[in-house]
Design a protein around this motif. Structure first.
Motif: not given
Length: 247
Positions: A24-28, A178-179, A9-11
């Protein structure tokens, strides 16, 4: 110490603060498609997804107000580099050749963040700008012709790194993988197009990324994982130090 979900969430918030709503949308979306998502975290992601979609729609409506002069003016604001990303998105629909001298100066400016230069270079590649362009990144310089640059080959390097990491750790620790993906992408955008593997191998870089991901989670790298990759320890530690400076 923050857990994995708090870090994500911080990222996402940090990426949104840079106006990089697509990333951001891709990560979500990646997190929402994970095999297991805690209910509270899922609700946060869904709310964040709606906010990002609204931001993207707002940007699309306002791109009609952009021109190359405005893009050049935004690029000149070094103290507000986060706004550069929105300008580059707008530039994709304009003619970058009209401000090529501004672009050349930007790409040689050591005060500009390396990853922002990458987004600008991508625009030049997309528009097939056919002349040699000199780029400075992290103390090194490289000259490329965007029209002749093989972007797919560079992207394949990133895919190969991700595949090597996936084969090594995904089955035992999907969250760690994922990280690692996020770290690999950050590294790629930071150094692109200076992708020099004369001094180290993809295996060296993959292991450095895994070590960096373990450090970020505060976990010890399992010895069994190290045995899955044939890497050079000295090279890997140099790359790990480089990653620590980037991320």
């Amino acid at each position: 110490m923050k857990n994995y979900y708090e870090d994500i969430m911080q990222k996402i918030n940090e990426i949104m603060s840079k106006n990089d709503y697509d990333e951001a949308f891709k990560i979500v979306c990646e997190e929402l498609s994970a095999p297991y998502v805690p209910q509270d975290f899922e609700k946060q992601l869904e709310q964040m997804q709606k906010i990002i979609m609204e931001k993207i729609k707002f940007e699309e409506k306002n791109f009609t107000n952009w021109n190359t002069e405005k893009v050049a003016n935004i690029m000149a604001k070094k103290l507000d580099q986060d706004s550069h990303l929105m300008a580059f998105d707008a530039l994709r629909g304009l003619n970058a050749r009209l401000i090529l001298e501004d672009i050349k100066a930007y790409l040689l400016d050591s005060e500009i963040k390396p990853e922002y230069k990458t987004f600008l270079i991508m625009v030049l590649i997309e528009q097939l700008v056919d002349q040699e362009i000199l780029i400075e990144k992290n103390g090194s310089k490289i000259s490329i012709n965007p029209a002749k640059y093989n972007l797919r080959e560079a992207q394949d390097i990133l895919k190969d790194i991700e595949l090597k990491i996936e084969q090594t750790i995904y089955d035992s620790n999907p969250s760690l993988f994922t990280i690692c993906q996020h770290i690999a992408n950050t590294y790629f955008y930071n150094v692109f197009p200076i992708l020099n593997f004369d001094k180290f191998t993809l295996n060296d870089l993959a292991m450095a990324i895994i070590m960096k991901a373990c450090d970020s989670l505060g976990i010890v790298l399992e010895e069994s994982l190290e045995l899955k990759i044939d890497f050079n320890k000295e090279n890997t530690m140099i790359l790990l130090s480089e990653l620590n400076n980037i991320i």
